[in-house]
Design an enzyme around this catalytic site. Structure first.
Site, PDB file in Angstrom:
ATOM      1  N   THR A 186      40.153  26.600  43.771  1.00  0.00           N
ATOM      2  CA  THR A 186      40.711  26.904  45.105  1.00  0.00           C
ATOM      3  C   THR A 186      42.026  26.144  45.271  1.00  0.00           C
ATOM      4  O   THR A 186      42.323  25.211  44.501  1.00  0.00           O
ATOM      5  CB  THR A 186      39.753  26.467  46.224  1.00  0.00           C
ATOM      6  OG1 THR A 186      39.660  25.029  46.183  1.00  0.00           O
ATOM      7  CG2 THR A 186      38.368  27.082  46.064  1.00  0.00           C
ATOM      8  N   GLN A 232      52.633  42.995  59.403  1.00  0.00           N
ATOM      9  CA  GLN A 232      53.357  42.860  60.669  1.00  0.00           C
ATOM     10  C   GLN A 232      54.570  43.804  60.719  1.00  0.00           C
ATOM     11  O   GLN A 232      54.830  44.446  61.737  1.00  0.00           O
ATOM     12  CB  GLN A 232      53.824  41.404  60.824  1.00  0.00           C
ATOM     13  CG  GLN A 232      54.412  41.085  62.188  1.00  0.00           C
ATOM     14  CD  GLN A 232      53.356  41.090  63.289  1.00  0.00           C
ATOM     15  OE1 GLN A 232      52.156  40.978  63.004  1.00  0.00           O
ATOM     16  NE2 GLN A 232      53.786  41.244  64.521  1.00  0.00           N
ATOM     17  N   GLU A 275      28.658  28.911  38.827  1.00  0.00           N
ATOM     18  CA  GLU A 275      27.232  29.209  39.032  1.00  0.00           C
ATOM     19  C   GLU A 275      26.971  29.220  40.537  1.00  0.00           C
ATOM     20  O   GLU A 275      27.802  28.751  41.322  1.00  0.00           O
ATOM     21  CB  GLU A 275      26.366  28.157  38.325  1.00  0.00           C
ATOM     22  CG  GLU A 275      26.584  28.173  36.816  1.00  0.00           C
ATOM     23  CD  GLU A 275      25.617  27.271  36.048  1.00  0.00           C
ATOM     24  OE1 GLU A 275      24.777  26.589  36.687  1.00  0.00           O
ATOM     25  OE2 GLU A 275      25.721  27.263  34.810  1.00  0.00           O
ATOM     26  N   GLU A 298      39.819  30.612  40.184  1.00  0.00           N
ATOM     27  CA  GLU A 298      40.334  29.675  39.153  1.00  0.00           C
ATOM     28  C   GLU A 298      40.788  28.347  39.757  1.00  0.00           C
ATOM     29  O   GLU A 298      41.838  27.808  39.402  1.00  0.00           O
ATOM     30  CB  GLU A 298      41.426  30.360  38.322  1.00  0.00           C
ATOM     31  CG  GLU A 298      40.822  31.539  37.575  1.00  0.00           C
ATOM     32  CD  GLU A 298      41.650  32.050  36.416  1.00  0.00           C
ATOM     33  OE1 GLU A 298      42.446  31.287  35.865  1.00  0.00           O
ATOM     34  OE2 GLU A 298      41.446  33.221  36.046  1.00  0.00           O
ATOM     35  N   GLY A 322      30.641  25.450  41.973  1.00  0.00           N
ATOM     36  CA  GLY A 322      31.915  26.167  41.983  1.00  0.00           C
ATOM     37  C   GLY A 322      33.029  25.190  41.658  1.00  0.00           C
ATOM     38  O   GLY A 322      33.354  24.970  40.492  1.00  0.00           O
ATOM     39  N   SER A 323      33.571  24.545  42.699  1.00  0.00           N
ATOM     40  CA  SER A 323      34.636  23.552  42.464  1.00  0.00           C
ATOM     41  C   SER A 323      34.125  22.419  41.581  1.00  0.00           C
ATOM     42  O   SER A 323      34.849  21.901  40.731  1.00  0.00           O
ATOM     43  CB  SER A 323      35.118  22.982  43.803  1.00  0.00           C
ATOM     44  OG  SER A 323      35.595  24.017  44.626  1.00  0.00           O
TER      45      SER A 323
HETATM   46  C1  LIG Z   1      36.512  37.658  43.248  1.00  0.00           C
HETATM   47  C2  LIG Z   1      36.138  36.419  42.507  1.00  0.00           C
HETATM   48  C3  LIG Z   1      36.199  36.409  41.124  1.00  0.00           C
HETATM   49  C4  LIG Z   1      35.818  35.258  40.408  1.00  0.00           C
HETATM   50  N1  LIG Z   1      35.811  35.315  39.034  1.00  0.00           N
HETATM   51  C5  LIG Z   1      35.279  34.265  38.339  1.00  0.00           C
HETATM   52  C6  LIG Z   1      35.095  34.353  36.919  1.00  0.00           C
HETATM   53  O1  LIG Z   1      35.464  35.353  36.278  1.00  0.00           O
HETATM   54  N2  LIG Z   1      34.507  33.309  36.266  1.00  0.00           N
HETATM   55  C7  LIG Z   1      34.092  32.186  36.926  1.00  0.00           C
HETATM   56  O2  LIG Z   1      33.566  31.280  36.276  1.00  0.00           O
HETATM   57  N3  LIG Z   1      34.245  32.076  38.279  1.00  0.00           N
HETATM   58  C8  LIG Z   1      34.820  33.085  38.992  1.00  0.00           C
HETATM   59  N4  LIG Z   1      34.979  32.994  40.361  1.00  0.00           N
HETATM   60  C9  LIG Z   1      34.504  31.804  41.044  1.00  0.00           C
HETATM   61  C10 LIG Z   1      35.621  30.947  41.621  1.00  0.00           C
HETATM   62  O3  LIG Z   1      36.272  30.285  40.581  1.00  0.00           O
HETATM   63  C11 LIG Z   1      34.958  29.999  42.652  1.00  0.00           C
HETATM   64  O4  LIG Z   1      34.651  30.799  43.781  1.00  0.00           O
HETATM   65  C12 LIG Z   1      35.859  28.861  43.036  1.00  0.00           C
HETATM   66  O5  LIG Z   1      36.027  27.983  41.947  1.00  0.00           O
HETATM   67  C13 LIG Z   1      35.293  28.063  44.220  1.00  0.00           C
HETATM   68  O6  LIG Z   1      33.943  27.770  44.064  1.00  0.00           O
HETATM   69  P1  LIG Z   1      32.919  28.110  45.244  1.00  0.00           P
HETATM   70  O7  LIG Z   1      33.150  29.523  45.649  1.00  0.00           O
HETATM   71  O8  LIG Z   1      31.564  27.727  44.795  1.00  0.00           O
HETATM   72  O9  LIG Z   1      33.371  27.203  46.460  1.00  0.00           O
HETATM   73  P2  LIG Z   1      32.966  25.658  46.709  1.00  0.00           P
HETATM   74  O10 LIG Z   1      33.268  24.854  45.503  1.00  0.00           O
HETATM   75  O11 LIG Z   1      31.588  25.613  47.259  1.00  0.00           O
HETATM   76  O12 LIG Z   1      34.006  25.263  47.844  1.00  0.00           O
HETATM   77  C14 LIG Z   1      33.833  25.547  49.235  1.00  0.00           C
HETATM   78  C15 LIG Z   1      35.047  24.996  49.983  1.00  0.00           C
HETATM   79  O13 LIG Z   1      35.113  23.557  49.790  1.00  0.00           O
HETATM   80  C16 LIG Z   1      36.383  23.211  49.245  1.00  0.00           C
HETATM   81  N5  LIG Z   1      36.203  22.054  48.367  1.00  0.00           N
HETATM   82  C17 LIG Z   1      35.282  21.873  47.383  1.00  0.00           C
HETATM   83  N6  LIG Z   1      35.422  20.676  46.801  1.00  0.00           N
HETATM   84  C18 LIG Z   1      36.489  20.082  47.414  1.00  0.00           C
HETATM   85  C19 LIG Z   1      37.155  18.826  47.264  1.00  0.00           C
HETATM   86  N7  LIG Z   1      36.770  17.941  46.356  1.00  0.00           N
HETATM   87  N8  LIG Z   1      38.207  18.559  48.089  1.00  0.00           N
HETATM   88  C20 LIG Z   1      38.628  19.450  49.015  1.00  0.00           C
HETATM   89  N9  LIG Z   1      38.026  20.651  49.206  1.00  0.00           N
HETATM   90  C21 LIG Z   1      36.983  20.959  48.412  1.00  0.00           C
HETATM   91  C22 LIG Z   1      36.867  24.441  48.508  1.00  0.00           C
HETATM   92  O14 LIG Z   1      38.276  24.447  48.356  1.00  0.00           O
HETATM   93  C23 LIG Z   1      36.369  25.557  49.428  1.00  0.00           C
HETATM   94  O15 LIG Z   1      37.280  25.721  50.488  1.00  0.00           O
HETATM   95  C24 LIG Z   1      35.396  34.106  41.102  1.00  0.00           C
HETATM   96  C25 LIG Z   1      35.367  34.098  42.508  1.00  0.00           C
HETATM   97  C26 LIG Z   1      35.726  35.243  43.215  1.00  0.00           C
HETATM   98  C27 LIG Z   1      35.662  35.217  44.718  1.00  0.00           C
END
Ligand SMILES: Cc1cc2nc3c(=O)[nH]c(=O)nc-3n(C[C@H](O)[C@H](O)[C@H](O)COP(=O)(O)OP(=O)(O)OC[C@H]3O[C@@H](n4cnc5c(N)ncnc54)[C@H](O)[C@@H]3O)c2cc1C
Length: 390
Positions: free
Chosen positions: A372, A343, A135, A370, A139-140
Site C-alpha cells: 500500500t 470532474q 494471505e 504491491e 497482507g502488509s
Molecule cells: C486487486 C488486487 C490484486 C492483488 N494481487 C495480488 C497478487 O497477485 N499477489 C499477492 O500476493 N497479493 C495481491 N494483492 C494483495 C495486496 O498486495 C494487499 O492487498 C496489500 O499488500 C495490502 O494488504 P491487505 O489488503 O491485507 O491490507 P492490510 O495489510 O491489512 O492493511 C490495512 C490498512 O493498514 C495499513 N497498514 C498496514 N500496516 C501498516 C503500517 N505498518 N503502517 C501504516 N499503515 C499500515 C495499510 O496501508 C492499509 O491501509 C492484491 C490486492 C488487490 C486488491
C-alpha cells in the site's frame, strides 16, 4: 471531431529496436485492446486471447534474457510498453506486470537447469503466471504468512490459502511463498507450482470496485505435491526473493498508473475541447485549463520518476528507494488525475457512458497493490531517516 485530439506520448527510447517495439505495442493496443475495454470490463471478462497474442508477439518476457525466450529489453523500455498497454486497458498492463513479477523468481534465482527447463514456456510459450505472497491474515505484514511446505523426501507438500491473487484460478504457473521453517522472514521458501497441480484450486473471483476484467481470487493449496526441483533459491530465501521481486514489480505498477492517468487526461482533453457551454468549449475556461495543466504536469513528473528508477536498475545500481517513490507518486497521481477527469466531464463523467468513472475506480486499486502507499512511505522513510527504533 476536435482538432486537439490526444497526441501520442513523446518518448525517449534508447534504440531503433525500442522505437519499433513501442510502435508495435501501440498498434496492438489500439487495434486489439482498447476497442473492447469498456464492454469487457463491464462484463468482467478476462481477455486471455490478448495475452496469447502478446506472448506470440514476444511481449510477455521483455526484461528477461533472450537465451530463455525473453526480449532482452532494459526496464526503461519494458516499462514504457506497460504504460502503453495500461493506457489501452489496465487489466492488460497490470496483467503483464504481474506475469513479469511471477517470472522474476525463477529468472533471477533459479538454477541454470530450472531456467532451461521452465523459462522458455513462461516467457514466450503462451503461459500466464501468478505471484502468491498475500494471505487472508497477512497482507502488509507478509512475513507472517502461514501457508506451509513440509518436506517428504524429494517432495514438498504445500497446504494453505493465498489471497488476492491476480490470475488466481486461471494461471498456468504460480510462484508461491510458503513457510518451511521458523516464524518470520527467514522461514519462507519460494516454489514454482504448476497451475494444474492436484490439490491447487482457485476460489470464485472477488467482487471488486473496478478492474473487473482481471480475476483476483483466493488460491487454495490442499496437499499440493511439488518436487524439490521446483524449489526456487535456497530454503529460507523466499522472503528476500519476494521483496526483491516487488522492488521491480512496483516499477511496473508505477508505469501502469501513468498509463491509466494518461488515458484519463486524453479523455478529459477530448471532452473539454468538444463540450460547449456559454458559447465556448469548456476547455477555454481557465478553471479547467489549469486543471488540465496540473494533470499533464503530474503525469510527466510520474513518467520521469519511474524512468529515473528504471535507468538506475538498468545500470545495476540500487533502486529500491526510487521504485517506492515512483509507485507512491504515480499511483497517487493516477487517483488525482482520474478524479479530476470525472470532474471535467461533469455529470457525464459520473456515468458509465464515458470511461472516466471506470478509470477512477481502477486507479484506487493501484494505491493498494504491491505494498500500500503507506508501506511505500515506510520504505522511503527508512532510506531517508534510517530504521525505526534506533
Ligand atoms: C486487486 C488486487 C490484486 C492483488 N494481487 C495480488 C497478487 O497477485 N499477489 C499477492 O500476493 N497479493 C495481491 N494483492 C494483495 C495486496 O498486495 C494487499 O492487498 C496489500 O499488500 C495490502 O494488504 P491487505 O489488503 O491485507 O491490507 P492490510 O495489510 O491489512 O492493511 C490495512 C490498512 O493498514 C495499513 N497498514 C498496514 N500496516 C501498516 C503500517 N505498518 N503502517 C501504516 N499503515 C499500515 C495499510 O496501508 C492499509 O491501509 C492484491 C490486492 C488487490 C486488491
Amino acid at each position: 471531431m476536435s482538432d486537439r485530439a490526444p497526441q501520442p506520448v513523446e518518448r525517449q527510447l534508447p534504440t531503433e529496436e525500442a522505437r519499433d517495439l513501442l510502435a508495435l505495442v501501440r498498434e496492438i493496443a489500439q487495434r486489439e485492446i482498447a476497442p473492447k475495454a469498456a464492454e469487457e470490463e463491464d462484463a468482467g471478462r478476462f481477455p486471455r486471447e490478448v495475452f496469447t497474442l502478446l506472448s506470440e508477439s514476444g511481449l510477455l518476457g521483455l526484461p528477461y534474457p533472450a537465451e530463455h525466450g525473453g526480449g532482452d529489453q532494459p526496464y526503461e523500455v519494458y516499462l514504457q510498453v506497460l504504460e502503453e498497454l495500461a493506457t489501452a486497458r489496465l487489466t492488460v498492463g497490470l496483467g503483464v506486470s504481474v506475469h513479469t513479477l511471477a517470472s522474476y523468481a525463477l529468472a533471477t534465482y533459479g538454477s541454470k537447469q530450472q531456467q532451461v527447463e521452465h523459462l522458455p514456456a513462461m516467457l514466450g510459450g503462451g503461459l500466464l503466471g501468478a505471484y502468491c505472497l498475500s494471505e487472508p491474515s497477512s497482507g502488509s505484514d507478509a512475513a507472517s504468512l502461514r501457508t506451509k511446505a513440509v518436506r517428504e523426501g524429494d517432495t514438498w507438500v504445500l497446504d494453505g490459502t493465498k489471497a488476492w491473487i491476480t490470475h488466481g484460478g486461471i494461471a498456468d504457473f504460480y510462484t508461491v511463498m510458503a513457510r518451511t521453517g521458523e516464524d518470520g522472514p527467514r522461514g519462507i521458501t519460494a516454489f514454482l507450482v504448476p497451475g494444474d497441480a492436484p490439490g491447487l484450486s482457485g476460489a470464485a473471483p472477488e467482487r471488486k470496485m473496478g478492474l473487473k476484467g482481471s480475476p483476483t481470487a483466493q488460491v487454495h493449496l490442499d496437499g499440493v505435491r511439488v518436487p524439490d526441483g521446483r524449489r526456487i533459491g535456497e530454503e529460507g530465501q523466499g522472503f528476500s526473493i519476494a521483496l526483491s521481486a516487488l522492488d521491480s514489480g512496483r516499477l511496473g505498477i508505477a508505469a501502469c498508473a501513468v498509463g491509466l492517468a494518461q488515458a484519463a487526461l486524453d479523455e478529459a482533453v477530448r471532452y473539454a475541447t468538444e463540450r460547449r457551454q456559454f458559447g465556448r468549449p469548456v476547455a477555454d475556461f481557465q478553471g479547467l485549463r489549469f486543471m488540465l495543466a496540473d494533470m499533464a504536469t503530474q503525469i510527466e513528473a510520474g513518467r520521469a520518476l519511474y524512468l529515473a528508477a528504471a535507468r538506475l536498475r538498468d545500470a545495476g545500481r540500487p533502486f529500491a528507494k526510487q521504485a517506492a517513490m515512483a509507485k507512491l507518486h504515480c499511483t497517487d497521481t493516477a487517483m488525482k488525475v482520474t478524479t479530476d477527469a470525472v470532474q471535467i466531464l461533469g455529470g457525464y463523467g459520473y456515468t458509465a457512458d464515458f470511461p472516466a468513472e471506470r478509470y477512477m475506480r481502477e486507479a484506487k486499486v493501484l494505491q493498494i497493490v504491491e505494498g500500500t502507499n503507506q508501506i511505500q512511505r515506510m520504505v522511503i522513510a527508512r532510506h531517508v531517516a534510517g530504521p525505526e527504533g534506533r
